[in-house]
Design an enzyme around this catalytic site. Structure first.
Site, short mmCIF file in Angstrom:
data_model
loop_
_atom_site.label_atom_id
_atom_site.label_comp_id
_atom_site.label_asym_id
_atom_site.label_seq_id
_atom_site.Cartn_x
_atom_site.Cartn_y
_atom_site.Cartn_z
N HIS A 202 0.84 -1.21 0.00
CA HIS A 202 0.00 0.00 0.00
C HIS A 202 0.87 1.25 0.00
O HIS A 202 2.08 1.20 0.22
CB HIS A 202 -0.92 0.01 1.23
CG HIS A 202 -0.19 0.10 2.53
ND1 HIS A 202 0.48 -0.96 3.08
CD2 HIS A 202 0.00 1.15 3.36
CE1 HIS A 202 1.04 -0.59 4.21
NE2 HIS A 202 0.78 0.70 4.41
N ARG B 135 5.37 6.08 13.96
CA ARG B 135 5.32 6.62 12.59
C ARG B 135 4.67 8.00 12.57
O ARG B 135 3.61 8.18 13.17
CB ARG B 135 4.53 5.68 11.68
CG ARG B 135 4.56 6.12 10.22
CD ARG B 135 3.58 5.35 9.37
NE ARG B 135 2.39 6.13 9.10
CZ ARG B 135 1.29 5.64 8.52
NH1 ARG B 135 1.24 4.37 8.14
NH2 ARG B 135 0.25 6.42 8.29
#
Ligand SMILES: O=C(O)CCC(=O)C(=O)O
Length: 286
Positions: free
Chosen positions: A104, A275
């Site tokens: 993705h 992240r």
């Protein structure tokens, strides 16, 4: 020590040395990194010692930051940090476990997808838990000119819930996305080929995780060509596989790469990552 940027595999990725990310990087270094991430797709920085605030500050140099729709995985006090973790403490998950275990591009399901993501490794399994990255410039450039021209005319639908359908429901697993997250992410449309704003190169912009079909076609009609392209995109020659070390920070460009986290480790092997996600622009069509 001057900054050095060396290719890490023939197709994609570079290792950057001579930069300490805990301090704001000088404007010359920032400009070099901004160009390099578009050119190489992935930049790996080893042995960085970052607090969440320093991670956020470095990320912010590249743009405003996104707050992920999966709100239970955000770090307390730092909503810009999305925690990907299989660690459970006092019965409470420390983050989202096993995220992104399919190809993705981050936030391709949003009207304005992410420019880049920066993942910082805090705990890594003794073995396993690598992340693969694929080069979407090469994926486009190695197609025939006829297919390139055809794809340049097409748009595709991206849908966060699609990954559940394609990857998890078939395996009998329960949906990983709850209704609140689904409501915040209705399907969107993007060009199938986009022009990268800094390199000017064309990149394929579809991915198995979130692309459900071509616009004005059914899923059934779209599937054969999508499947061909997904196989083409993820062929070994286009890929770099990052073997994480604690204190790595990896910066990837979602406009010209895909990535895939490998779930080959279990609950007894802690993996804990932070992240940040840098906002992007609307994809530029050809
Ligand atoms: O955990 C990883 O290696 C990557 C997770 C992921 O796919 C993501 O953050 O988008």
């Amino acid at each position: 020590m001057p900054i050095s940027i060396q290719k890490i595999s023939p197709a994609i990725g570079a290792v950057v040395e001579g930069v300490d990310l805990s301090d704001p990087v000088p404007s010359k270094v920032f400009e070099a990194l901004q160009l390099a991430v578009g050119e190489h797709g992935v930049l790996a920085f080893r042995d960085q010692h970052l607090t969440p605030a320093q991670h956020v500050a470095f990320s912010r140099q590249f743009g405003s930051l996104e707050t992920h729709v999966i709100s239970e995985a955000l770090l307390d006090g730092y909503p810009e940090i999305y925690v990907i973790s299989n660690v459970v403490e006092d019965g409470k998950p420390k983050g989202r476990p096993y995220a992104g275990t399919y190809w993705h591009s981050d936030l391709s399901y949003m009207p304005v997808p992410a420019m880049g993501s920066m993942m910082y490794a805090l705990r890594i399994p003794e073995i396993g838990g690598d992340t693969m990255f694929a080069n979407m410039y090469l994926a486009y450039e190695t197609l025939s000119s006829g297919l390139q021209r055809m794809l340049e005319q097409l748009r595709a639908v991206h849908d966060f819930g699609h990954a559940d359908k394609r990857f998890f429901s078939q395996r009998g697993a329960k949906a990983r996305l709850d209704d609140t997250a689904k409501k915040k992410t209705p399907p969107v449309e993007h060009p199938v080929v986009r022009i990268h704003p800094t390199t000017g190169r064309k990149a394929l912009f579809i991915n198995p995780g979130f692309t459900s079909r071509f616009v004005d076609m059914t899923e059934e009609e779209s599937e054969p060509l999508l499947q061909y392209l997904f196989q083409h995109i993820t062929q070994p020659a286009f890929i770099y596989r990052h073997r994480w070390q604690v204190n790595d920070l990896v910066f990837w460009d979602n406009r010209c790469t895909l990535h895939h986290a490998i779930r080959d480790y279990g609950e007894d092997s802690p993996r804990h990552m932070h992240r940040t996600t840098i906002s992007g622009d609307k994809p530029i069509p050809v």
